[in-house]
Design an enzyme around this catalytic site. Structure first.
Site, PDB file in Angstrom:
ATOM      1  CD  GLN A 108      -2.410  -1.359   2.709  1.00  0.00           C
ATOM      2  OE1 GLN A 108      -3.382  -0.717   3.100  1.00  0.00           O
ATOM      3  NE2 GLN A 108      -1.792  -2.223   3.482  1.00  0.00           N
ATOM      4  CG  ASN A 109       4.272   1.154   2.245  1.00  0.00           C
ATOM      5  OD1 ASN A 109       3.189   1.257   2.834  1.00  0.00           O
ATOM      6  ND2 ASN A 109       5.303   0.537   2.773  1.00  0.00           N
ATOM      7  CG  ASP A 111       8.060   3.819   0.608  1.00  0.00           C
ATOM      8  OD1 ASP A 111       8.408   2.822  -0.065  1.00  0.00           O
ATOM      9  OD2 ASP A 111       7.684   3.724   1.797  1.00  0.00           O
ATOM     10  CG  HIS A 126      -3.287   2.735  -1.438  1.00  0.00           C
ATOM     11  ND1 HIS A 126      -3.233   2.508  -0.085  1.00  0.00           N
ATOM     12  CD2 HIS A 126      -4.438   2.154  -1.865  1.00  0.00           C
ATOM     13  CE1 HIS A 126      -4.308   1.825   0.293  1.00  0.00           C
ATOM     14  NE2 HIS A 126      -5.046   1.590  -0.770  1.00  0.00           N
ATOM     15  CB  CYS A 134      -1.911  15.943 -16.677  1.00  0.00           C
ATOM     16  SG  CYS A 134      -3.231  17.122 -17.011  1.00  0.00           S
ATOM     17  N   GLY A 200       3.186  -4.698   8.732  1.00  0.00           N
ATOM     18  CA  GLY A 200       3.135  -3.249   8.994  1.00  0.00           C
ATOM     19  C   GLY A 200       1.926  -2.532   8.426  1.00  0.00           C
ATOM     20  CB  THR A 201      -0.991  -2.988   6.722  1.00  0.00           C
ATOM     21  OG1 THR A 201      -2.198  -2.295   6.402  1.00  0.00           O
ATOM     22  CG2 THR A 201      -1.240  -4.484   6.709  1.00  0.00           C
ATOM     23  CB  ALA A 243       8.805  -4.683   9.137  1.00  0.00           C
TER      24      ALA A 243
HETATM   25  C1  BJW Z   1       5.018  -1.296  12.207  1.00  0.00           C
HETATM   26  C2  BJW Z   1       6.168  -0.667  12.563  1.00  0.00           C
HETATM   27  C3  BJW Z   1       7.341  -1.360  12.311  1.00  0.00           C
HETATM   28  C4  BJW Z   1       4.628   0.665  13.052  1.00  0.00           C
HETATM   29  N1  BJW Z   1       7.288  -2.570  11.751  1.00  0.00           N
HETATM   30  N2  BJW Z   1       4.972  -2.494  11.636  1.00  0.00           N
HETATM   31  C5  BJW Z   1     -15.623   0.041   3.864  1.00  0.00           C
HETATM   32  C6  BJW Z   1     -16.001   0.587   5.075  1.00  0.00           C
HETATM   33  C7  BJW Z   1     -15.765   1.931   5.375  1.00  0.00           C
HETATM   34  C8  BJW Z   1     -15.123   2.770   4.459  1.00  0.00           C
HETATM   35  C9  BJW Z   1     -14.745   2.218   3.277  1.00  0.00           C
HETATM   36  C10 BJW Z   1     -15.002   0.890   2.979  1.00  0.00           C
HETATM   37  N3  BJW Z   1     -14.512   0.626   1.742  1.00  0.00           N
HETATM   38  C11 BJW Z   1     -13.927   1.755   1.260  1.00  0.00           C
HETATM   39  C12 BJW Z   1     -14.072   2.740   2.175  1.00  0.00           C
HETATM   40  C13 BJW Z   1     -13.574   4.134   2.052  1.00  0.00           C
HETATM   41  C14 BJW Z   1     -12.090   4.245   2.207  1.00  0.00           C
HETATM   42  C15 BJW Z   1     -11.665   3.559   3.497  1.00  0.00           C
HETATM   43  O1  BJW Z   1     -11.168   2.448   3.527  1.00  0.00           O
HETATM   44  N4  BJW Z   1     -11.802   4.248   4.621  1.00  0.00           N
HETATM   45  C16 BJW Z   1     -11.429   3.671   5.927  1.00  0.00           C
HETATM   46  C17 BJW Z   1     -10.335   4.537   6.570  1.00  0.00           C
HETATM   47  C18 BJW Z   1     -12.654   3.547   6.776  1.00  0.00           C
HETATM   48  N5  BJW Z   1     -11.404   3.678   1.058  1.00  0.00           N
HETATM   49  C19 BJW Z   1     -11.243   4.375  -0.063  1.00  0.00           C
HETATM   50  O2  BJW Z   1     -11.676   5.501  -0.199  1.00  0.00           O
HETATM   51  C20 BJW Z   1     -10.488   3.687  -1.183  1.00  0.00           C
HETATM   52  N6  BJW Z   1     -11.194   3.753  -2.391  1.00  0.00           N
HETATM   53  C21 BJW Z   1     -12.359   3.148  -2.562  1.00  0.00           C
HETATM   54  O3  BJW Z   1     -12.883   2.485  -1.693  1.00  0.00           O
HETATM   55  O4  BJW Z   1     -12.875   3.298  -3.824  1.00  0.00           O
HETATM   56  C22 BJW Z   1     -14.166   2.751  -4.088  1.00  0.00           C
HETATM   57  C23 BJW Z   1     -15.146   3.859  -4.293  1.00  0.00           C
HETATM   58  C24 BJW Z   1     -14.759   5.060  -4.833  1.00  0.00           C
HETATM   59  C25 BJW Z   1     -15.691   6.049  -5.050  1.00  0.00           C
HETATM   60  C26 BJW Z   1     -17.007   5.831  -4.686  1.00  0.00           C
HETATM   61  C27 BJW Z   1     -17.383   4.615  -4.136  1.00  0.00           C
HETATM   62  C28 BJW Z   1     -16.443   3.620  -3.955  1.00  0.00           C
HETATM   63  C29 BJW Z   1      -9.168   4.399  -1.433  1.00  0.00           C
HETATM   64  C30 BJW Z   1      -8.245   4.308  -0.287  1.00  0.00           C
HETATM   65  C31 BJW Z   1      -6.965   5.102  -0.570  1.00  0.00           C
HETATM   66  C32 BJW Z   1      -6.069   5.178   0.664  1.00  0.00           C
HETATM   67  N7  BJW Z   1      -5.111   6.190   0.483  1.00  0.00           N
HETATM   68  C33 BJW Z   1      -4.094   6.377   1.476  1.00  0.00           C
HETATM   69  C34 BJW Z   1      -3.272   7.609   1.082  1.00  0.00           C
HETATM   70  C35 BJW Z   1      -2.403   7.284  -0.136  1.00  0.00           C
HETATM   71  C36 BJW Z   1      -1.672   8.470  -0.618  1.00  0.00           C
HETATM   72  C37 BJW Z   1      -0.767   9.046   0.425  1.00  0.00           C
HETATM   73  O5  BJW Z   1       0.218   8.398   0.817  1.00  0.00           O
HETATM   74  O6  BJW Z   1      -1.047  10.154   0.871  1.00  0.00           O
HETATM   75  O7  BJW Z   1      -3.262   5.218   1.551  1.00  0.00           O
HETATM   76  S1  BJW Z   1      -4.714   6.525   3.148  1.00  0.00           S
HETATM   77  C38 BJW Z   1      -3.370   5.689   3.902  1.00  0.00           C
HETATM   78  O8  BJW Z   1      -3.855   4.476   4.528  1.00  0.00           O
HETATM   79  C39 BJW Z   1      -2.451   5.227   2.748  1.00  0.00           C
HETATM   80  C40 BJW Z   1      -2.098   3.835   3.175  1.00  0.00           C
HETATM   81  O9  BJW Z   1      -1.645   3.079   2.068  1.00  0.00           O
HETATM   82  C41 BJW Z   1      -3.369   3.342   3.785  1.00  0.00           C
HETATM   83  C42 BJW Z   1      -3.193   2.155   4.701  1.00  0.00           C
HETATM   84  O10 BJW Z   1      -2.410   2.486   5.790  1.00  0.00           O
HETATM   85  P1  BJW Z   1      -1.347   1.445   6.371  1.00  0.00           P
HETATM   86  O11 BJW Z   1      -0.301   1.187   5.370  1.00  0.00           O
HETATM   87  O12 BJW Z   1      -2.051   0.281   6.927  1.00  0.00           O
HETATM   88  O13 BJW Z   1      -0.648   2.335   7.513  1.00  0.00           O
HETATM   89  P2  BJW Z   1      -1.190   2.681   8.988  1.00  0.00           P
HETATM   90  O14 BJW Z   1      -0.481   3.898   9.412  1.00  0.00           O
HETATM   91  O15 BJW Z   1      -2.644   2.663   9.070  1.00  0.00           O
HETATM   92  O16 BJW Z   1      -0.668   1.453   9.856  1.00  0.00           O
HETATM   93  C43 BJW Z   1       0.714   1.258  10.086  1.00  0.00           C
HETATM   94  C44 BJW Z   1       0.889  -0.031  10.857  1.00  0.00           C
HETATM   95  O17 BJW Z   1       2.286  -0.273  10.964  1.00  0.00           O
HETATM   96  C45 BJW Z   1       0.314  -0.006  12.270  1.00  0.00           C
HETATM   97  O18 BJW Z   1      -0.467  -1.170  12.456  1.00  0.00           O
HETATM   98  C46 BJW Z   1       1.565  -0.058  13.157  1.00  0.00           C
HETATM   99  O19 BJW Z   1       1.375  -0.811  14.354  1.00  0.00           O
HETATM  100  C47 BJW Z   1       2.552  -0.734  12.265  1.00  0.00           C
HETATM  101  N8  BJW Z   1       3.944  -0.416  12.541  1.00  0.00           N
HETATM  102  N9  BJW Z   1       5.818   0.583  13.126  1.00  0.00           N
HETATM  103  C48 BJW Z   1       6.047  -3.083  11.449  1.00  0.00           C
HETATM  104  N10 BJW Z   1       8.525  -0.809  12.669  1.00  0.00           N
HETATM  105 ZN    ZN Z   2      -2.818  17.393 -19.302  1.00  0.00          ZN
END
Ligand code: BJW
Ligand code: ZN
Length: 258
Positions: A108-109, A111, A126, A134, A200-201, A243
């Site tokens: 999901q990263n 980077d 992502h 654009c 790490g998610t 990790a």
């Molecule tokens: C360690 C550590 C170490 C620490 N070693 N581990 C169902 C229910 C409710 C809502 C929804 C649903 N389905 C969809 C939604 C809406 C929404 C959503 O999911 N919302 C929820 C928050 C509730 N989803 C969307 O909008 C998605 N699109 C979609 O559903 O389209 C369909 C649609 C569209 C239009 C109309 C109708 C339907 C898109 C989601 C896009 C997510 N984007 C982001 C930003 C990306 C760009 C950017 O970087 O700015 O993606 S949000 C952010 O969260 C990023 C990440 O990839 C993503 C996941 O996060 P991740 O990687 O899990 O990180 P963290 O911080 O949450 O967790 C880190 C973990 O690491 C922790 O557990 C720590 O303990 C651990 N950790 N140190 C190992 N050293």
């Molecule tokens: Zn253009």
């Protein structure tokens, strides 16, 4: 150089389970994988990006419509953090796993630390911080400016040379669809795996979080995360370590049979 953590840091039960040959290994990662490289996660405690910044103002199509310069400046700041970071032993272990046992990486990263560690064909669910395009015609763009060192500096995004639209970050914001092709490949990879490492998610963002449910019942699923998550109940084993510590140990064990 730091010594590779010994497999002995893993539980005897997990070591036993991993002491056989796996044919289709998938590593599914999130922001925690890059945390030990100094890149902030989104939701870990006080250091998560979403405890300091509001995603509604920065990571949605509405935020982009409201203030393109704020959004572009924030992503440029984050690009700077990534450029300064280096892959950690977790990324390097995934590269080793791929070169010895053909593992696949789904992340999901946004980077590029997998790639810089040598991992090939990474599926970025992502998008990528390094593929701006654009917002109107989709033409890809390359960066010309150096990133700022402050997060909330407004920077006018570059203009598309073809249609004069604004260039946007190549990432998937809340409310945007993930690429169907990328999601389809990820689902098929996980449906065919015999070992799934969930690293790490937090497992709260869908549809990515739902991928774990595509693993066959017969597959072994292992979560690597220092904290409990929404995925913890869905995996056969949990390793409560970072990790960068656990992945080298797991990979050391798996590649003994490679
Ligand atoms: C360690 C550590 C170490 C620490 N070693 N581990 C169902 C229910 C409710 C809502 C929804 C649903 N389905 C969809 C939604 C809406 C929404 C959503 O999911 N919302 C929820 C928050 C509730 N989803 C969307 O909008 C998605 N699109 C979609 O559903 O389209 C369909 C649609 C569209 C239009 C109309 C109708 C339907 C898109 C989601 C896009 C997510 N984007 C982001 C930003 C990306 C760009 C950017 O970087 O700015 O993606 S949000 C952010 O969260 C990023 C990440 O990839 C993503 C996941 O996060 P991740 O990687 O899990 O990180 P963290 O911080 O949450 O967790 C880190 C973990 O690491 C922790 O557990 C720590 O303990 C651990 N950790 N140190 C190992 N050293
Ligand atoms: Zn253009």
């Amino acid at each position: 150089m730091e010594a590779t953590p010994s497999p002995d840091i893993l539980s005897a039960e997990l070591r036993q389970s991993l002491s056989r040959r796996f044919e289709n290994i998938v590593v599914f990662s999130g922001a925690g994988l890059s945390a030990d490289s100094g890149i902030p996660t989104f939701r870990s405690g006080e250091n998560g990006l979403w405890s300091e910044f509001n995603p509604a103002d920065l990571a949605t199509p509405d935020a982009w419509k409201a203030n393109k310069a704020l959004v572009w400046g924030w992503y440029e700041w984050r690009r700077g953090l990534i450029l300064k970071a280096q892959p950690n032993p977790g990324h390097l272990a995934i590269a080793q796993l791929q070169s010895t046992l053909n593992a696949n990486a789904i992340t999901q990263n946004v980077d590029d630390l997998h790639e810089r560690a040598g991992v090939r064909d990474v599926l970025h669910l992502h998008g990528s911080m390094f593929e701006p395009r654009c917002a109107i015609c989709g033409l890809s763009h390359s960066f010309a400016q150096s990133p700022p060192d402050a997060p909330l500096r407004e920077i006018t995004p570059p203009q598309c040379p073809s249609c004069k639209g604004a260039v946007r970050p190549g990432v998937v914001w809340f409310g945007e669809q993930l690429s169907r092709a990328v999601m389809g490949r990820a689902e098929r990879m996980i449906a065919a795996c015999d070992l799934l490492l969930v690293v790490g998610t937090s497992g709260v963002v869908y549809p990515a979080a739902g991928l774990v449910a595509h693993a066959p019942r017969t597959a072994t699923a292992v979560e690597i995360n220092p904290a409990a998550t929404q995925q913890s109940g869905r995996t056969d084993y949990v390793v409560r370590m970072s990790a960068s510590q656990a992945l080298p140990a797991v990979v050391g064990l798996l590649t003994q049979h490679g």
